[in-house]
Scaffold this active site. Structure first.
Site, short mmCIF file in Angstrom:
data_model
loop_
_atom_site.label_atom_id
_atom_site.label_comp_id
_atom_site.label_asym_id
_atom_site.label_seq_id
_atom_site.Cartn_x
_atom_site.Cartn_y
_atom_site.Cartn_z
N GLU A 227 0.89 -1.17 0.00
CA GLU A 227 0.00 0.00 0.00
C GLU A 227 0.92 1.21 0.00
OE1 GLU A 227 -1.54 3.03 0.75
OE2 GLU A 227 -2.08 2.44 2.78
N CYS A 261 -1.59 9.02 2.49
CA CYS A 261 -1.53 8.55 1.10
C CYS A 261 -2.85 8.85 0.39
CB CYS A 261 -1.20 7.06 1.06
SG CYS A 261 -2.24 6.09 2.15
O1 LIG Z 1 -1.94 6.90 4.60
C1 LIG Z 1 -2.86 6.27 4.12
C2 LIG Z 1 -4.05 5.58 4.69
C3 LIG Z 1 -4.74 6.22 5.79
C4 LIG Z 1 -6.02 5.52 6.14
O2 LIG Z 1 -6.13 4.30 6.07
O3 LIG Z 1 -6.97 6.20 6.52
#
Ligand SMILES: O=CCCC(=O)O
Length: 453
Positions: A227, A261
């Site tokens: 991810e 992200c």
């Molecule tokens: O940084 C990325 C993911 C944040 C989230 O899962 O809310």
């Protein structure tokens, strides 16, 4: 390993890295724990996940303060993060057995053919500092529920969080070795991944970190889930509720200090509503309270590390030099700590840093487009493909546009967010595999076909 408060530059604590011998012992404990844990009935594993959720809720203020001290996010957002971890544990405590119940297949009379889901073993998780609890629980809750055990290599600026997470599982009653934090530097990940006792790996982080882990895992034929980064478009069409889009968009960009992200990074706005959106969006971000992350009324705390602030500022200055217009922000705050104000750039030239790179901080690039087709084209003009948000009064149109955007998830009239009930992950340079929901728990399992005559 030094933990430094990025809001005050104060050193919080210093931790000794685990020695090679200590890591070796941890891998032995993980293997032993796996042999016991995989045999536990699912209802036991679910009960312990519920206990982990209780532990998180009971101590949420303490954990949130560790998060805020180590990486600078506002305390109310840190509390919300810990609560979300508890929800993630609750989700798998309730649904793991359904997600992993056997699938039956058509088979000749007198035989049965089914797929059963069995755990793989110790899984190495290489995790980032931006949601230092949630990113870990997003992996740990489904993996532990499936019968795997976890080894965490956390970002080196959040060692207190890494140890606190280990203690959540210990205090909840998980067996010794079911979840361990390894305090090690990144250059030791390869050796751990090459070790036979480790069966798979998951990475949340940058593209280079993901591809380095995937290369080593590939060499040793181990499953990975990645991810990685994103440059999420936030598309505002001509029939959108502009006030709602501007208010939500301001949060979509600046929540968590903009260090996410799935933060909205490129705002792609139809020409008919562009001026109104830009005005409202600017008002919204200028109204944010930037300051002490421990204060309850702070919207934007400090950035997590001074070097990251400087990288972000370099992206802004290079984009302005390339011709972008600075609407607001654009200079680090003149005070102690790593503070950067909400920043908006318009007239963004193609290929400048805020256009072509991921900006990991409170910096928004706003674009004006002539029509829906150009909006989709610009939204897709990126190597990333994590999330996207589309704003329109017409739900059918929203869904139609959503299906034309290349991303792992598209939210219509909502900001992009992860939720334990729905799969989460990306395409392209944003990685592969899925976390959360049923897809997430089925990543680190042996999907075993059993045919019985
Ligand atoms: O940084 C990325 C993911 C944040 C989230 O899962 O809310």
């Amino acid at each position: 390993m030094d933990a430094v408060n990025p809001a005050t530059d104060e050193q919080l604590d210093s931790y000794e890295e685990h020695t090679e011998g200590e890591v070796d012992d941890a891998l032995d404990r993980a293997s032993d724990a796996f042999e016991e844990w995989r045999e536990r009935p699912m209802r036991d594993r679910e009960r312990l996940l519920s206990a982990a959720a209780d532990t998180l809720r009971e101590n949420k203020r303490e954990y949130a303060e560790t998060i805020t001290r180590e990486m600078g996010k506002p305390i109310d957002q840190a509390v919300a993060e810990v609560e979300k971890c508890a929800q993630g544990c609750d989700h798998y405590a309730e649904h793991a057995s359904t997600y992993l119940s056997a699938d039956h297949h058509p088979s000749p009379p007198g035989t049965t053919a089914k797929t059963v889901y069995e755990p793989l073993g110790p899984v190495l998780a290489v995790m980032p500092w931006n949601f230092p609890f949630w990113q870990v629980f997003r992996f740990a809750a489904p993996s532990l529920a499936a019968g795997n055990v976890g080894l965490l290599k956390h970002a080196s600026n959040v060692p207190g969080c890494a140890l606190a997470i280990e203690s959540v599982f210990r205090d909840a009653g998980f067996p010794e070795g079911a979840f361990q934090s390894l305090l090690i530097s990144s250059d030791r990940v390869d050796d751990i991944l090459a070790d036979d006792r480790v069966r798979a790996a998951t990475v949340t982080g940058s593209g280079p970190a993901g591809s380095a882990v995937a290369a080593t895992a590939g060499e040793h034929l181990k499953k990975t889930v990645l991810e990685l980064g994103g440059s999420d478009p936030f598309v505002v069409l001509d029939d959108a509720d502009v006030a709602d889009a501007a208010e939500t968009g301001a949060w979509a960009r600046n929540k968590n200090g903009g260090q996410s992200c799935i933060a909205a990074k490129r705002f792609v706005v139809h020409t008919d509503v562009y001026d109104e959106f830009r005005r409202r969006f600017t008002d919204e971000v200028e109204s944010f309270a930037v300051g002490d992350p421990m204060a309850d009324d702070t919207d934007l705390g400090s950035q997590a590390k001074p070097d990251l602030l400087s990288d972000l500022h370099d992206q802004v200055t290079a984009s302005v030099e390339a011709g972008a217009t600075l609407v607001t922000g654009g200079e680090p705050l003149d005070r102690e700590g790593a503070f950067y104000p909400p920043t908006i750039l318009t007239d963004v030239p193609e290929g400048c840093p805020v256009d072509s790179e991921e900006t990991f901080g409170p910096v928004a690039a706003v674009y004006e487009v002539a029509d829906e087709a150009s909006a989709v084209e610009l939204a897709n003009d990126t190597e990333f493909g994590l999330g996207a948000s589309v704003w329109t009064a017409d739900r059918d149109r929203g869904e139609r546009v959503a299906r034309r955007i290349d991303a792992g998830c598209v939210y219509v009239n909502q900001l992009v967010k992860s939720d334990p009930r729905v799969p989460f992950g990306g395409v392209g340079d944003s990685g592969y595999g899925r976390e959360l929901a049923g897809d997430g728990i089925r990543e680190f399992v042996n999907r075993k076909t059993v045919w019985v005559e």
